[in-house]
Design a protein around this motif. Structure first.
Motif, short mmCIF file in Angstrom:
data_model
loop_
_atom_site.label_atom_id
_atom_site.label_comp_id
_atom_site.label_asym_id
_atom_site.label_seq_id
_atom_site.Cartn_x
_atom_site.Cartn_y
_atom_site.Cartn_z
N PHE A 51 0.86 -1.19 0.00
CA PHE A 51 0.00 0.00 0.00
C PHE A 51 0.89 1.23 0.00
O PHE A 51 1.94 1.24 0.64
CB PHE A 51 -0.92 0.03 1.23
CG PHE A 51 -1.85 -1.14 1.34
CD1 PHE A 51 -3.06 -1.13 0.66
CD2 PHE A 51 -1.52 -2.24 2.10
CE1 PHE A 51 -3.91 -2.21 0.74
CE2 PHE A 51 -2.37 -3.33 2.20
CZ PHE A 51 -3.58 -3.31 1.51
N SER A 52 0.46 2.26 -0.72
CA SER A 52 1.21 3.51 -0.78
C SER A 52 0.36 4.66 -0.30
O SER A 52 -0.77 4.84 -0.76
CB SER A 52 1.68 3.79 -2.22
OG SER A 52 2.58 2.80 -2.66
N ASN A 53 0.90 5.43 0.64
CA ASN A 53 0.24 6.64 1.14
C ASN A 53 -1.20 6.36 1.57
O ASN A 53 -2.11 7.13 1.30
CB ASN A 53 0.28 7.76 0.10
CG ASN A 53 0.07 9.12 0.73
OD1 ASN A 53 0.40 9.35 1.90
ND2 ASN A 53 -0.48 10.05 -0.03
N THR A 54 -1.39 5.24 2.24
CA THR A 54 -2.72 4.86 2.70
C THR A 54 -2.93 5.33 4.14
O THR A 54 -1.97 5.52 4.89
CB THR A 54 -2.91 3.34 2.63
OG1 THR A 54 -4.28 3.00 2.91
CG2 THR A 54 -2.01 2.59 3.62
N GLY A 92 -0.51 9.66 6.14
CA GLY A 92 -0.18 8.74 5.05
C GLY A 92 0.89 7.74 5.46
O GLY A 92 1.86 8.09 6.14
N TRP A 93 0.71 6.48 5.01
CA TRP A 93 1.64 5.40 5.38
C TRP A 93 1.88 4.49 4.18
O TRP A 93 0.96 4.17 3.44
CB TRP A 93 1.07 4.58 6.54
CG TRP A 93 0.70 5.41 7.73
CD1 TRP A 93 -0.51 5.99 7.99
CD2 TRP A 93 1.56 5.77 8.82
NE1 TRP A 93 -0.48 6.70 9.17
CE2 TRP A 93 0.79 6.58 9.71
CE3 TRP A 93 2.88 5.50 9.14
CZ2 TRP A 93 1.31 7.10 10.88
CZ3 TRP A 93 3.40 6.03 10.31
CH2 TRP A 93 2.63 6.81 11.17
N THR A 195 -7.03 -1.20 10.24
CA THR A 195 -7.29 -1.49 8.83
C THR A 195 -6.56 -0.47 7.97
O THR A 195 -6.34 0.67 8.38
CB THR A 195 -8.79 -1.44 8.49
OG1 THR A 195 -9.32 -0.17 8.89
CG2 THR A 195 -9.55 -2.55 9.19
N PHE A 196 -6.16 -0.91 6.76
CA PHE A 196 -5.53 -0.03 5.80
C PHE A 196 -6.59 0.57 4.88
O PHE A 196 -7.47 -0.14 4.40
CB PHE A 196 -4.49 -0.77 4.96
CG PHE A 196 -3.33 -1.28 5.75
CD1 PHE A 196 -2.63 -0.45 6.60
CD2 PHE A 196 -2.91 -2.60 5.63
CE1 PHE A 196 -1.55 -0.91 7.32
CE2 PHE A 196 -1.84 -3.07 6.34
CZ PHE A 196 -1.15 -2.23 7.19
N GLY A 264 -8.01 -0.88 -1.83
CA GLY A 264 -7.55 0.05 -2.84
C GLY A 264 -6.09 -0.07 -3.20
O GLY A 264 -5.45 0.91 -3.53
N GLY A 265 -5.53 -1.28 -3.10
CA GLY A 265 -4.14 -1.48 -3.49
C GLY A 265 -4.00 -1.59 -5.00
O GLY A 265 -4.95 -1.44 -5.76
#
Length: 432
Positions: A51-54, A92-93, A195-196, A264-265
């Protein structure tokens, strides 16, 4: 004099602990030393990201964030705080599954996109101040490589999940007020569930900005929290929903990066190839056959309905049409099946195995997962994927891990699980 010193130290410790417990942090520095910060917090541009910037959400629907000035001059030792989603910067993570600071399969780093620092657990620090962000690799100046204090077991899903550091696996990150702390892992503790992205928060209720996902919901999928691409849409897959097939020909297996439904990956073809390597040495009782459920519908796999590795895909139920998404191999021996009189049910399209995992939320216990039971594909044999089979054109999907107590059955548009009935009502037919 000594008594006065001890009293002052005690009051200082109490004040620090109280601040941490309440989540009300005063900024520790007024500005960063930019040169030291850039040296300590270098992004790994070669990393593989699930995951990017989730966003990372708590069970009550709030979000984790970091204030870059709440630690030291390098943005180390910053606490992980909790606030309403969208109310602060630093929410964001990135979730990194391989790279310079992660060489352990089945694990992840959680990295702030604001500071590039990693989730870190240090039991040597004072109680209440052990969960912090720190330079990835564990060296304050950024010179570290890999440290167990920053690695967490990760199966590729969006959650709900817990953060249990590899250096103390019996401990879990825990929300305490407005800050993340640590406590002994406790099954069912909502404060230890995260949760992501926009996946439903454990124990939480959907908000207006995170509506409940239904079979008819259509939304734009993106790996980031930035502007979405309206040209990339996909049907949602929730525990009670089915991913609808294309009108004709089914849904092809992607060969390039495309949005996927789990949080949403974005699908990563190289990770998919590693996770779902075909076992060409296997003995196949049937190859590329449809399987009809007791309700008369056929099993169907949408390769875009899972995570970035094509794991955790719901096994949908559709009217039988013979599309490639409905085809399965029945494997009776091979790399992932060393048990007599048993079979794996493997998607001919993706090479993933139908899997039962009773640890997952109700309605989401049956998914397609890497054969062998390890997210990255390195697993050998998993009893949650083996079902009894002695030949013929029918089978009961009773995972061997459950010893005939639990069976895989038709659910709400997808496969689910229920107590075995020990009659013909749970028999699946192989359409050879």
């Amino acid at each position: 004099m000594y008594s006065a010193v001890f009293i002052l130290l005690g009051l200082q410790s109490f004040a620090t602990a109280s601040s941490i417990a309440s989540g009300s942090f005063r900024r520790a520095v007024t500005e960063l030393n930019q040169a030291a910060f850039e040296e300590a917090q270098q992004p790994d541009n070669t990393a593989t990201k699930a995951f990017s910037n989730t966003q990372i959400k708590t069970s009550d629907g709030r979000c984790l964030f970091v204030d870059e000035l709440s630690g030291d001059f390098r943005a180390n030792l910053t606490p992980i705080q909790v606030a309403q989603c969208g109310a602060t910067d630093g929410q964001g993570w990135d979730v990194i599954t391989a790279g310079k600071h992660n060489n352990v399969q089945g694990s992840a780093l959680v990295v702030s996109t604001l500071t590039n620092a990693c989730f870190n657990f240090d039991p040597r620090r004072a109680s209440g101040n052990q969960v912090l962000l720190f330079s990835c690799g564990g060296r304050a100046d950024g010179g570290g490589q890999v440290t167990d204090s920053q690695l967490f077991a990760f199966n590729g899903g969006s959650g709900p999940l817990s953060f249990s550091p590899n250096n103390q696996k019996e401990s879990c990150f825990t929300v305490k007020g407005n800050v993340v702390d640590v406590a002994p892992c406790a099954a069912g503790d909502a404060n230890q569930q995260f949760t992501f992205g926009d996946a439903p928060a454990a124990g939480g209720k959907p908000t207006e900005t995170n509506p409940p996902v239904s079979a008819s919901s259509t939304f734009t999928l993106t790996a980031t929290a930035t502007a979405q691409n309206p040209s990339q849409t996909s049907k949602a897959s929730a525990p009670g929903a089915t991913a609808p097939p294309a009108a004709s020909g089914g849904i092809p297996n992607p060969t390039e990066a495309v949005p996927v439904s789990r949080a949403g990956g974005v699908l990563q073809p190289s990770a998919v190839a590693e996770s779902h390597e075909r076992d060409d040495t296997a003995t196949r009782a049937f190859t590329s056959v449809s399987i009809k459920a007791p309700n008369g519908q056929c099993l169907f796999i949408d390769p875009t309905a899972g995570d970035f590795r094509e794991n955790l895909i719901p096994v949908s139920l559709v009217d039988c049409a013979g599309t490639p998404n409905e085809k399965f191999d029945i494997i009776t021996a091979g790399k992932h099946n060393n048990a007599k009189n048993s079979a794996l049910v493997v998607s001919s399209l993706t090479n993933g195995c139908i899997s039962f995992d009773g640890r997952r939320p109700a309605g989401d216990t049956v998914t397609l997962f890497s054969c062998g039971g390890r997210a990255a594909g390195e697993g050998e044999t998993n009893n949650g994927q083996l079902v009894p089979f002695t030949g013929g054109s029918s089978l009961v999907l009773a995972p061997e891990s459950e010893r005939n107590a639990t069976c895989i059955v038709p659910g709400n548009g997808r496969l689910d699980s229920a107590p075995c009935s020990n009659d013909n009502s749970q028999v699946f037919s192989i359409l050879a």
